[in-house]
Design a protein around this motif. Sequence first.
Motif, short mmCIF file in Angstrom:
data_model
loop_
_atom_site.label_atom_id
_atom_site.label_comp_id
_atom_site.label_asym_id
_atom_site.label_seq_id
_atom_site.Cartn_x
_atom_site.Cartn_y
_atom_site.Cartn_z
N ASP A 19 0.83 -1.20 0.00
CA ASP A 19 0.00 0.00 0.00
C ASP A 19 0.87 1.26 0.00
OD1 ASP A 19 -2.23 -1.59 0.04
OD2 ASP A 19 -2.60 -1.38 2.19
N THR A 20 1.96 1.22 0.76
CA THR A 20 2.89 2.37 0.81
C THR A 20 3.47 2.64 -0.58
OG1 THR A 20 3.48 2.07 3.14
CG2 THR A 20 5.09 3.19 1.73
N VAL A 21 3.90 1.57 -1.24
CA VAL A 21 4.46 1.73 -2.58
C VAL A 21 3.39 2.21 -3.56
CG1 VAL A 21 5.48 0.48 -4.54
CG2 VAL A 21 6.26 0.01 -2.21
N GLY A 22 2.20 1.60 -3.50
CA GLY A 22 1.12 1.95 -4.42
C GLY A 22 0.63 3.38 -4.28
N ALA A 23 0.77 3.93 -3.06
CA ALA A 23 0.28 5.29 -2.82
C ALA A 23 1.25 6.37 -3.24
CB ALA A 23 -0.04 5.45 -1.33
N ALA A 24 2.49 6.01 -3.53
CA ALA A 24 3.51 6.99 -3.90
C ALA A 24 3.46 7.26 -5.41
CB ALA A 24 4.90 6.50 -3.50
N PRO A 25 3.35 8.50 -5.82
CA PRO A 25 3.20 8.80 -7.25
C PRO A 25 4.42 8.40 -8.09
CG PRO A 25 3.54 10.81 -5.98
CD PRO A 25 3.30 9.71 -4.99
N GLU A 26 5.61 8.38 -7.46
CA GLU A 26 6.83 8.05 -8.22
C GLU A 26 7.15 6.56 -8.21
OE1 GLU A 26 8.34 9.03 -4.04
OE2 GLU A 26 6.62 9.42 -5.34
N LEU A 27 6.36 5.77 -7.46
CA LEU A 27 6.62 4.33 -7.33
C LEU A 27 5.51 3.51 -7.98
CD1 LEU A 27 7.72 4.16 -3.57
CD2 LEU A 27 9.13 4.62 -5.57
N GLN A 28 5.88 2.33 -8.45
CA GLN A 28 4.90 1.39 -9.01
C GLN A 28 5.14 0.01 -8.39
OE1 GLN A 28 5.33 0.63 -13.19
NE2 GLN A 28 3.48 -0.63 -13.32
#
Length: 209
Positions: A19-28
Amino acid sequence: MIRVVVVDDHPLYRQALADTVGAAPELQLAGAAGDGDAGLKLIRDLDPDVAIVDVRLGRHDGPDIARAIEQSSLRTRILFISAHDDGATVHRALAAGGNGFLTKDAGSIEIRRAIIGILRGEVVLAPSAQAQLTAELRRQCLPEHPLLTEREQQMLEHIAEGQTVAEIATDLYLSQATVKCHLRSLYAKLEVGERAAAVATAMRRGLLS
């Protein structure tokens, strides 16, 4: 976009990382796995930029994954994350090829900054992990300080004789849980995951006659 794989054996924490990764605009989020074997396969198949990997994953743990990635010349950077930040654990993780080490109380902003940092070539360490690593390196530089404690040396000699955890506990008048704790510490110091490797490594280092 920075493609990230998450490898952690605790379902709730694995989902929190995802969820942390998914919520970051620069991360996928490229994928997630719950054990070392599945995690390594995912990394090889997906070729992510960064893998967030729990140090302790069972049979094939985080350092095993890091070594396999390094040996395969894969480009994926490893950000280790762990509930344990003792010096031996941090040293083992970084020595295996880790690019960063955070504890599991790290917040989402700290995790995102760590991912970006290691892609820039930085070695990112949680403050507590940095302090513990410094203490561990100082300890290892003391020639009079033995690698193993007296109890760990006893464990090594007993497993070299082929004794089980129950047999060791009986011989040393310890609980099986205490024996397992000492064995985990022994394996961490020798940078191995099981008893046969511990015995082989100890013999190479002259810790067993």
